[in-house]
Design an enzyme around this catalytic site. Structure first.
Site, PDB file in Angstrom:
ATOM      1  N   ASN A  51      -6.192  -2.247   2.700  1.00 14.82           N
ATOM      2  CA  ASN A  51      -6.355  -3.734   2.912  1.00 14.82           C
ATOM      3  C   ASN A  51      -7.807  -4.162   3.015  1.00 14.82           C
ATOM      4  OD1 ASN A  51      -3.526  -4.339   2.836  1.00 14.82           O
ATOM      5  ND2 ASN A  51      -3.256  -4.231   5.059  1.00 14.82           N
ATOM      6  N   ARG A  61       0.708  -1.181  -0.219  1.00  7.66           N
ATOM      7  CA  ARG A  61       0.022   0.051  -0.052  1.00  7.66           C
ATOM      8  C   ARG A  61       0.852   1.164   0.129  1.00  7.66           C
ATOM      9  NH1 ARG A  61      -3.362  -0.259   5.076  1.00  7.66           N
ATOM     10  NH2 ARG A  61      -1.582  -1.178   5.719  1.00  7.66           N
TER      11      ARG A  61
END
Length: 88
Positions: free
Chosen positions: A36, A18
């Site tokens: 997530n 990320r």
């Protein structure tokens, strides 16, 4: 401009995926987010011109050094992002 949502599967959690996507998305001027999901996948959303979409998909495919992207699914979404690219 249109907005798109992607679901990325593979080794994409716990490997700085990320943060890497965020850093690259910001450097190319994209707006949206990456987060997530509870099933081990990652969701990314972006608002951009259609001609910039392929570059964003490249960013998702590249990920981080330790990540591995197996599949990316894409669909249009209604939410419009106009500010930074964030990690949620």
């Amino acid at each position: 401009m249109k907005s798109y949502k992607f679901i990325i599967s593979g080794k994409v959690q716990g490997v700085y995926y990320r943060v890497s996507v965020q850093k690259n998305a910001i450097s190319f001027g994209y707006s949206g987010y990456v987060k997530n999901l509870s099933d081990g996948t990652v969701e990314a959303c972006v608002t951009c011109e259609k001609n910039k979409l392929d570059k964003f998909i490249e960013i998702l495919k590249r990920g981080s050094q330790n990540s591995r992207v197996d599949t990316i699914t894409q669909q249009e979404c209604d939410e419009c992002f106009t500010h930074d690219f964030t990690v949620r």
